[in-house]
Design a protein around this motif. Structure first.
Motif, PDB file in Angstrom:
ATOM      1  N   THR A   1      -2.205  -9.355  -8.917  1.00 53.94           N
ATOM      2  CA  THR A   1      -0.807  -9.433  -8.504  1.00 53.94           C
ATOM      3  C   THR A   1      -0.299 -10.863  -8.519  1.00 53.94           C
ATOM      4  O   THR A   1       0.832 -11.117  -8.929  1.00 53.94           O
ATOM      5  CB  THR A   1      -0.636  -8.817  -7.103  1.00 53.94           C
TER       6      THR A   1
ATOM      7  N   ALA B   1       6.907  -4.582  -5.217  1.00 55.28           N
ATOM      8  CA  ALA B   1       6.522  -3.187  -5.453  1.00 55.28           C
ATOM      9  C   ALA B   1       5.198  -3.115  -6.201  1.00 55.28           C
ATOM     10  O   ALA B   1       4.362  -2.253  -5.915  1.00 55.28           O
ATOM     11  CB  ALA B   1       7.626  -2.461  -6.226  1.00 55.28           C
TER      12      ALA B   1
ATOM     13  N   GLU C   1       2.728  -5.227  -6.068  1.00 57.10           N
ATOM     14  CA  GLU C   1       1.647  -5.555  -5.139  1.00 57.10           C
ATOM     15  C   GLU C   1       1.254  -4.333  -4.316  1.00 57.10           C
ATOM     16  O   GLU C   1       0.072  -4.041  -4.140  1.00 57.10           O
ATOM     17  CB  GLU C   1       2.074  -6.696  -4.221  1.00 57.10           C
ATOM     18  N   VAL C   2       2.238  -3.593  -3.823  1.00 57.49           N
ATOM     19  CA  VAL C   2       1.957  -2.388  -3.037  1.00 57.49           C
ATOM     20  C   VAL C   2       1.276  -1.335  -3.913  1.00 57.49           C
ATOM     21  O   VAL C   2       0.273  -0.740  -3.513  1.00 57.49           O
ATOM     22  CB  VAL C   2       3.246  -1.822  -2.402  1.00 57.49           C
TER      23      VAL C   2
ATOM     24  N   ALA D   1      -2.413  -2.103  -4.611  1.00 57.46           N
ATOM     25  CA  ALA D   1      -3.296  -2.305  -3.463  1.00 57.46           C
ATOM     26  C   ALA D   1      -3.896  -0.989  -2.983  1.00 57.46           C
ATOM     27  O   ALA D   1      -3.214   0.019  -2.904  1.00 57.46           O
ATOM     28  CB  ALA D   1      -2.516  -2.963  -2.323  1.00 57.46           C
TER      29      ALA D   1
ATOM     30  N   ARG E   1      -3.239   1.748   1.213  1.00 61.48           N
ATOM     31  CA  ARG E   1      -1.882   1.913   1.733  1.00 61.48           C
ATOM     32  C   ARG E   1      -1.622   3.402   1.955  1.00 61.48           C
ATOM     33  O   ARG E   1      -2.333   4.260   1.471  1.00 61.48           O
ATOM     34  CB  ARG E   1      -0.840   1.364   0.754  1.00 61.48           C
TER      35      ARG E   1
ATOM     36  N   GLU F   1       4.161   4.461   1.421  1.00 64.82           N
ATOM     37  CA  GLU F   1       4.284   3.122   0.813  1.00 64.82           C
ATOM     38  C   GLU F   1       4.161   3.197  -0.708  1.00 64.82           C
ATOM     39  O   GLU F   1       4.900   2.529  -1.426  1.00 64.82           O
ATOM     40  CB  GLU F   1       3.222   2.183   1.375  1.00 64.82           C
ATOM     41  N   TYR F   2       3.219   4.007  -1.185  1.00 68.11           N
ATOM     42  CA  TYR F   2       3.061   4.153  -2.634  1.00 68.11           C
ATOM     43  C   TYR F   2       4.283   4.821  -3.246  1.00 68.11           C
ATOM     44  O   TYR F   2       4.743   4.437  -4.324  1.00 68.11           O
ATOM     45  CB  TYR F   2       1.801   4.947  -2.978  1.00 68.11           C
TER      46      TYR F   2
ATOM     47  N   ALA G   1       7.004   2.258  -3.434  1.00 70.39           N
ATOM     48  CA  ALA G   1       6.722   1.299  -4.509  1.00 70.39           C
ATOM     49  C   ALA G   1       7.046   1.922  -5.864  1.00 70.39           C
ATOM     50  O   ALA G   1       7.660   1.277  -6.720  1.00 70.39           O
ATOM     51  CB  ALA G   1       5.261   0.858  -4.462  1.00 70.39           C
TER      52      ALA G   1
ATOM     53  N   SER H   1       1.784  -1.130 -13.178  1.00 71.18           N
ATOM     54  CA  SER H   1       1.897  -1.045 -11.715  1.00 71.18           C
ATOM     55  C   SER H   1       2.355   0.346 -11.291  1.00 71.18           C
ATOM     56  O   SER H   1       1.845   0.902 -10.318  1.00 71.18           O
ATOM     57  CB  SER H   1       2.878  -2.098 -11.200  1.00 71.18           C
TER      58      SER H   1
ATOM     59  N   GLY I   1       0.421   3.125  -8.894  1.00 71.73           N
ATOM     60  CA  GLY I   1       1.052   3.878  -7.819  1.00 71.73           C
ATOM     61  C   GLY I   1       0.859   5.374  -7.979  1.00 71.73           C
ATOM     62  O   GLY I   1       0.548   6.084  -7.024  1.00 71.73           O
TER      63      GLY I   1
END
Length: 192
Positions: free
Chosen positions: A4, A34, A36-37, A40, A43, A47-48, A51, A78, A82
């Motif tokens: 990220t 977004a 970064e989330v 990661a 989470r 949150e996903y 994002a 990204s 997600g």
């Protein structure tokens, strides 16, 4: 794929922009959070989902087309992360395909696409993506793809154009496996 921090540095660099303007920079800052989330682990589902929504909004933004191909590909990647985190593998496959199409020189996207296609049991698509990956990579690429090749061997079909192209490339790259089923691959190529 990039971390990220590296993605953010690339996104904010002026060389990553087709047009160096405030709207594009604003879009890139929103995308970096977004991304970064989405990338990661650990989470929550919400949150996903948020994002992914932010990344899809960025993709739909008119400024998205002005971004460098590699940046667009990373944004799609990204979104794929997600989708994987949301356990939506078919959607992740679509995002990875967009990433590979946006930046066809990015061998990692083709490898990732081959892995997902294989998981979804889309053998011909997996073989085609793996062929593209290996054609872009050095010898290290063949080592990285060895497990996938070994898993695909039993399904090789001499009538499949994608399989024959992959087998020809493997032969050209002098592929060898310790897997006892390697002979099946060469048998399939001989029948083609």
């Amino acid at each position: 794929m990039r971390t990220t921090a590296l993605l953010l540095a690339l996104l904010l660099s002026s060389t990553a922009l087709a047009q160096d303007d405030a709207a594009t920079r604003k879009l890139l800052v929103q995308v970096s959070a977004a991304s970064e989330v989405a990338r990661a682990a650990g989470r929550g589902h919400d949150e996903y989902a948020q994002a992914e929504s932010a990344l899809l909004a960025a993709i739909a933004d008119p400024q998205f087309a002005a971004l460098a191909a590699e940046v667009r590909a990373d944004i799609y990647a990204s979104a794929a992360w997600g989708a994987i985190r949301l356990d939506d593998i078919p959607k992740a496959r679509d995002y990875v395909e967009h990433a590979a199409t946006a930046f066809p020189e990015g061998s990692g996207y083709w490898h990732w696409l081959a892995l997902i296609e294989s998981r979804l049991e889309h053998h011909d698509a997996a073989a085609a993506a793996l062929t593209r990956y290996l054609s872009l990579e050095t010898e290290d690429g063949l080592e990285q793809a060895a497990d996938l090749v070994n898993r695909m061997i039993p399904a090789f079909d001499p009538a499949s154009k994608a399989d024959v192209e992959l087998l020809r490339l493997l032969a050209k790259q002098k592929w060898h496996s310790d897997d006892p089923s390697e002979g099946l691959a060469w048998y399939a190529l001989a029948l083609a």
